[in-house]
Design an enzyme around this catalytic site. Structure first.
Site, PDB file in Angstrom:
ATOM      1  N   HIS A 167       0.821  -1.231   0.000  1.00 22.90           N
ATOM      2  CA  HIS A 167       0.000   0.000   0.000  1.00 22.90           C
ATOM      3  C   HIS A 167       0.842   1.263   0.000  1.00 22.90           C
ATOM      4  O   HIS A 167       0.392   2.335   0.429  1.00 22.90           O
ATOM      5  CB  HIS A 167      -0.975  -0.028   1.181  1.00 22.90           C
ATOM      6  N   CYS A 195       3.789  13.755  -7.528  1.00 20.57           N
ATOM      7  CA  CYS A 195       2.834  14.732  -8.060  1.00 20.57           C
ATOM      8  C   CYS A 195       1.525  14.038  -8.422  1.00 20.57           C
ATOM      9  O   CYS A 195       1.536  12.972  -9.042  1.00 20.57           O
ATOM     10  CB  CYS A 195       3.415  15.414  -9.286  1.00 20.57           C
ATOM     11  N   GLY A 211      -1.093  -8.806  13.221  1.00 23.36           N
ATOM     12  CA  GLY A 211      -1.670  -7.485  13.436  1.00 23.36           C
ATOM     13  C   GLY A 211      -2.485  -6.963  12.285  1.00 23.36           C
ATOM     14  O   GLY A 211      -2.382  -5.790  11.903  1.00 23.36           O
ATOM     15  N   ASN A 249      -2.429 -11.910  16.995  1.00 21.71           N
ATOM     16  CA  ASN A 249      -3.362 -10.791  17.171  1.00 21.71           C
ATOM     17  C   ASN A 249      -4.024 -10.932  18.539  1.00 21.71           C
ATOM     18  O   ASN A 249      -4.339 -12.052  18.941  1.00 21.71           O
ATOM     19  CB  ASN A 249      -4.433 -10.867  16.056  1.00 21.71           C
TER      20      ASN A 249
HETATM   21  C1  BV8 Z   1      -8.442  -1.883  -5.277  1.00 20.80           C
HETATM   22  C2  BV8 Z   1      -2.753   3.015   2.432  1.00 20.80           C
HETATM   23  C3  BV8 Z   1      -8.712  -2.263  -7.594  1.00 20.80           C
HETATM   24  C4  BV8 Z   1      -3.363   4.339   2.682  1.00 20.80           C
HETATM   25  C5  BV8 Z   1      -4.588   1.378   2.517  1.00 20.80           C
HETATM   26  C6  BV8 Z   1     -13.480  -6.879  -2.665  1.00 20.80           C
HETATM   27  C7  BV8 Z   1     -14.477  -6.898  -1.755  1.00 20.80           C
HETATM   28  C8  BV8 Z   1     -14.840  -5.698  -1.089  1.00 20.80           C
HETATM   29  C9  BV8 Z   1     -14.173  -4.491  -1.323  1.00 20.80           C
HETATM   30  C10 BV8 Z   1     -13.179  -4.492  -2.224  1.00 20.80           C
HETATM   31  C11 BV8 Z   1     -12.852  -5.667  -2.911  1.00 20.80           C
HETATM   32  N1  BV8 Z   1     -11.835  -5.351  -3.744  1.00 20.80           N
HETATM   33  C12 BV8 Z   1     -11.538  -4.025  -3.609  1.00 20.80           C
HETATM   34  C13 BV8 Z   1     -12.346  -3.499  -2.689  1.00 20.80           C
HETATM   35  C14 BV8 Z   1     -12.325  -2.125  -2.262  1.00 20.80           C
HETATM   36  C15 BV8 Z   1     -11.251  -1.831  -1.216  1.00 20.80           C
HETATM   37  C16 BV8 Z   1     -11.502  -2.601   0.052  1.00 20.80           C
HETATM   38  O1  BV8 Z   1     -10.916  -3.626   0.310  1.00 20.80           O
HETATM   39  N2  BV8 Z   1     -12.364  -2.006   0.881  1.00 20.80           N
HETATM   40  C17 BV8 Z   1     -12.607  -2.606   2.207  1.00 20.80           C
HETATM   41  C18 BV8 Z   1     -12.748  -1.463   3.206  1.00 20.80           C
HETATM   42  C19 BV8 Z   1     -13.793  -3.509   2.166  1.00 20.80           C
HETATM   43  N3  BV8 Z   1      -9.919  -2.123  -1.738  1.00 20.80           N
HETATM   44  C20 BV8 Z   1      -9.333  -1.152  -2.485  1.00 20.80           C
HETATM   45  O2  BV8 Z   1      -9.843  -0.085  -2.778  1.00 20.80           O
HETATM   46  C21 BV8 Z   1      -7.931  -1.477  -2.991  1.00 20.80           C
HETATM   47  N4  BV8 Z   1      -7.790  -1.151  -4.373  1.00 20.80           N
HETATM   48  O3  BV8 Z   1      -9.178  -2.788  -5.012  1.00 20.80           O
HETATM   49  O4  BV8 Z   1      -8.134  -1.483  -6.560  1.00 20.80           O
HETATM   50  C22 BV8 Z   1      -9.674  -1.429  -8.187  1.00 20.80           C
HETATM   51  C23 BV8 Z   1      -9.307  -0.182  -8.619  1.00 20.80           C
HETATM   52  C24 BV8 Z   1     -10.241   0.543  -9.294  1.00 20.80           C
HETATM   53  C25 BV8 Z   1     -11.540   0.064  -9.399  1.00 20.80           C
HETATM   54  C26 BV8 Z   1     -11.882  -1.184  -8.896  1.00 20.80           C
HETATM   55  C27 BV8 Z   1     -10.940  -1.965  -8.272  1.00 20.80           C
HETATM   56  C28 BV8 Z   1      -6.876  -0.571  -2.278  1.00 20.80           C
HETATM   57  C29 BV8 Z   1      -6.825  -0.890  -0.840  1.00 20.80           C
HETATM   58  C30 BV8 Z   1      -5.627  -0.150  -0.175  1.00 20.80           C
HETATM   59  C31 BV8 Z   1      -6.086   1.074   0.567  1.00 20.80           C
HETATM   60  N5  BV8 Z   1      -4.965   1.703   1.287  1.00 20.80           N
HETATM   61  N6  BV8 Z   1      -3.520   1.950   3.125  1.00 20.80           N
HETATM   62  C32 BV8 Z   1      -3.196   4.808   4.116  1.00 20.80           C
HETATM   63  O5  BV8 Z   1      -2.547   4.101   4.900  1.00 20.80           O
HETATM   64  O6  BV8 Z   1      -3.695   5.890   4.411  1.00 20.80           O
HETATM   65  S1  BV8 Z   1      -5.502   0.175   3.365  1.00 20.80           S
HETATM   66  C33 BV8 Z   1      -5.081   0.392   5.055  1.00 20.80           C
HETATM   67  O7  BV8 Z   1      -6.170  -0.121   5.768  1.00 20.80           O
HETATM   68  C34 BV8 Z   1      -3.879  -0.369   5.542  1.00 20.80           C
HETATM   69  O8  BV8 Z   1      -2.813  -0.366   4.628  1.00 20.80           O
HETATM   70  C35 BV8 Z   1      -4.461  -1.763   5.780  1.00 20.80           C
HETATM   71  O9  BV8 Z   1      -4.480  -2.504   4.581  1.00 20.80           O
HETATM   72  C36 BV8 Z   1      -5.887  -1.448   6.189  1.00 20.80           C
HETATM   73  C37 BV8 Z   1      -6.010  -1.493   7.679  1.00 20.80           C
HETATM   74  O10 BV8 Z   1      -6.044  -2.848   8.005  1.00 20.80           O
HETATM   75  P1  BV8 Z   1      -4.997  -3.447   9.097  1.00 20.80           P
HETATM   76  O11 BV8 Z   1      -3.613  -3.100   8.719  1.00 20.80           O
HETATM   77  O12 BV8 Z   1      -5.375  -4.853   9.264  1.00 20.80           O
HETATM   78  O13 BV8 Z   1      -5.287  -2.577  10.410  1.00 20.80           O
HETATM   79  P2  BV8 Z   1      -6.626  -2.516  11.283  1.00 20.80           P
HETATM   80  O14 BV8 Z   1      -6.503  -1.281  12.054  1.00 20.80           O
HETATM   81  O15 BV8 Z   1      -7.807  -2.772  10.439  1.00 20.80           O
HETATM   82  O16 BV8 Z   1      -6.478  -3.764  12.291  1.00 20.80           O
HETATM   83  C38 BV8 Z   1      -5.402  -3.784  13.190  1.00 20.80           C
HETATM   84  C39 BV8 Z   1      -5.371  -5.209  13.730  1.00 20.80           C
HETATM   85  O17 BV8 Z   1      -4.245  -5.298  14.604  1.00 20.80           O
HETATM   86  C40 BV8 Z   1      -6.608  -5.572  14.544  1.00 20.80           C
HETATM   87  O18 BV8 Z   1      -7.025  -6.883  14.185  1.00 20.80           O
HETATM   88  C41 BV8 Z   1      -6.105  -5.529  15.996  1.00 20.80           C
HETATM   89  O19 BV8 Z   1      -6.761  -6.497  16.794  1.00 20.80           O
HETATM   90  C42 BV8 Z   1      -4.655  -5.897  15.813  1.00 20.80           C
HETATM   91  N7  BV8 Z   1      -3.739  -5.384  16.848  1.00 20.80           N
HETATM   92  C43 BV8 Z   1      -3.868  -4.264  17.591  1.00 20.80           C
HETATM   93  N8  BV8 Z   1      -2.781  -4.137  18.430  1.00 20.80           N
HETATM   94  C44 BV8 Z   1      -1.966  -5.215  18.173  1.00 20.80           C
HETATM   95  C45 BV8 Z   1      -2.573  -5.998  17.146  1.00 20.80           C
HETATM   96  N9  BV8 Z   1      -2.022  -7.123  16.656  1.00 20.80           N
HETATM   97  C46 BV8 Z   1      -0.815  -7.514  17.213  1.00 20.80           C
HETATM   98  N10 BV8 Z   1      -0.173  -6.797  18.180  1.00 20.80           N
HETATM   99  C47 BV8 Z   1      -0.715  -5.669  18.692  1.00 20.80           C
HETATM  100  N11 BV8 Z   1      -0.062  -4.992  19.645  1.00 20.80           N
HETATM  101 ZN    ZN Z   2       3.875  17.299 -11.616  1.00 17.77          ZN
END
Ligand code: BV8
Ligand code: ZN
Length: 262
Positions: free
Chosen positions: A119, A127, A194, A220
């Site tokens: 990501h 840009c 995580g 996790n």
């Molecule tokens: C795309 C960068 C193609 C930006 C990020 C299929 C089905 C449904 C939806 C979709 C699908 N395919 C595509 C989609 C749409 C979408 C998607 O998945 N939506 C979700 C919300 C349903 N996907 C996209 O848009 C992707 N692109 O598909 O392009 C396309 C293109 C054009 C037209 C059509 C298709 C792009 C996805 C990437 C987005 N960018 N990040 C930024 O950071 O600002 S995603 C971002 O969120 C992160 O990178 C990461 O991936 C996600 C967060 O998830 P986690 O990292 O798991 O973190 P989270 O906070 O959720 O959980 C933390 C976990 O840690 C918890 O379980 C917790 O219990 C645990 N934890 C806490 N403390 C600890 C711990 N574990 C261990 N130790 C600890 N101490």
């Molecule tokens: Zn430019």
């Protein structure tokens, strides 16, 4: 579930290990996860709303301010024992592929090499118009609660500079995605650390490994999939579980009080 001898044997016999990380691996470094509600200026926003090209077009200063605030937090943070343990594990197994969803550089700062960033990164702005890379000279000094901040301008086309991350609705970097799926399909063991496993296509990586016959181990505090045969869930904070795992794997390398002792 405790770390069993069977699980330790799977690690010892693994020729190729994939480590797949999400925001939880950086939580103990003080980096908020995506589950953690946004604070300050952004508290009324859902991250998935802010992390989109439309949000940037609508209000570039709001979105740029958010990313500079996050970049500041990352620059102020240190790798934690989980990052260090992953770097040490790479020395312990014949082949380790590290795939992360995180846009911070804490894996690299912990000593991990060739990290596959699915990501993007907070340290690779470009840009929004001509996609040419942009070099950020100053270190961000953002107020704790955040602020709106006009994005810099591109030296080439005067376009707005955007963060080098993959926004929702944007394609992932092809080579990184292919390398991640290839590694998941070829590994003996995948360690998923995580991640809430919600965002696609990244969230499919552990399943690719499982379907290819690998052992999958989730780390996790929230219990995850566990069939006791090839899928295991180690419930706890990564900064505690991973050093324990390395200690139990024994041998030369060990993590003593958070710092790696070669
Ligand atoms: C795309 C960068 C193609 C930006 C990020 C299929 C089905 C449904 C939806 C979709 C699908 N395919 C595509 C989609 C749409 C979408 C998607 O998945 N939506 C979700 C919300 C349903 N996907 C996209 O848009 C992707 N692109 O598909 O392009 C396309 C293109 C054009 C037209 C059509 C298709 C792009 C996805 C990437 C987005 N960018 N990040 C930024 O950071 O600002 S995603 C971002 O969120 C992160 O990178 C990461 O991936 C996600 C967060 O998830 P986690 O990292 O798991 O973190 P989270 O906070 O959720 O959980 C933390 C976990 O840690 C918890 O379980 C917790 O219990 C645990 N934890 C806490 N403390 C600890 C711990 N574990 C261990 N130790 C600890 N101490
Ligand atoms: Zn430019």
């Amino acid at each position: 579930m405790p770390i069993t001898d069977a699980l330790l044997d799977s690690f010892r016999n693994a020729r190729h290990v994939v480590v797949f990380t999400g925001a939880g691996v950086s939580a103990e470094s003080g980096i908020p996860t995506f589950r953690d509600a946004l604070t300050g200026l952004w508290e009324r926003f859902d991250p998935a709303e802010l992390a989109t090209p439309d949000a940037f077009r609508r209000d570039p200063a709001l979105v740029w301010g958010w990313y500079e605030w996050r970049r500041m937090k990352v620059l102020q943070a240190q790798p934690n024992p989980a990052h260090l343990a992953i770097a040490a594990l790479a020395e312990r197994v014949p082949k380790l592929t590290l795939v992360t969803q995180n846009v911070d550089d804490l894996h690299e700062r912990a000593g991990s090499r060739d990290v596959i960033h699915l990501h993007g990164s907070l340290h690779a702005p470009r840009c929004f118009a001509c996609a040419r890379p942009h070099t950020l000279t100053e270190t961000p000094e953002e107020p704790a609660e955040g602020r709106r901040l006009e994005p810099p301008r591109c030296q080439h086309c005067n376009g707005l500079v955007r963060p080098g991350v993959v926004w929702f609705g944007e394609m992932l970097p092809e080579a990184a995605l292919q390398a991640a799926f290839d590694a998941a399909g070829a590994c003996d063991l995948l360690l998923s650390i995580g991640t809430s496993g919600v965002v696609q296509p990244a969230a499919s990586i552990p399943r690719v490994a499982l379907q290819a016959g690998a052992v999958v181990v989730h780390v996790n505090p929230q219990p995850a999939g566990h069939d006791g045969r090839r899928e295991f869930s180690l419930t706890g904070a990564a900064g505690g579980v991973l050093p324990d795992l390395l200690r139990m794997l024994g041998g030369r390398h060990g993590i003593i009080d958070g710092s790696f002792r070669p």
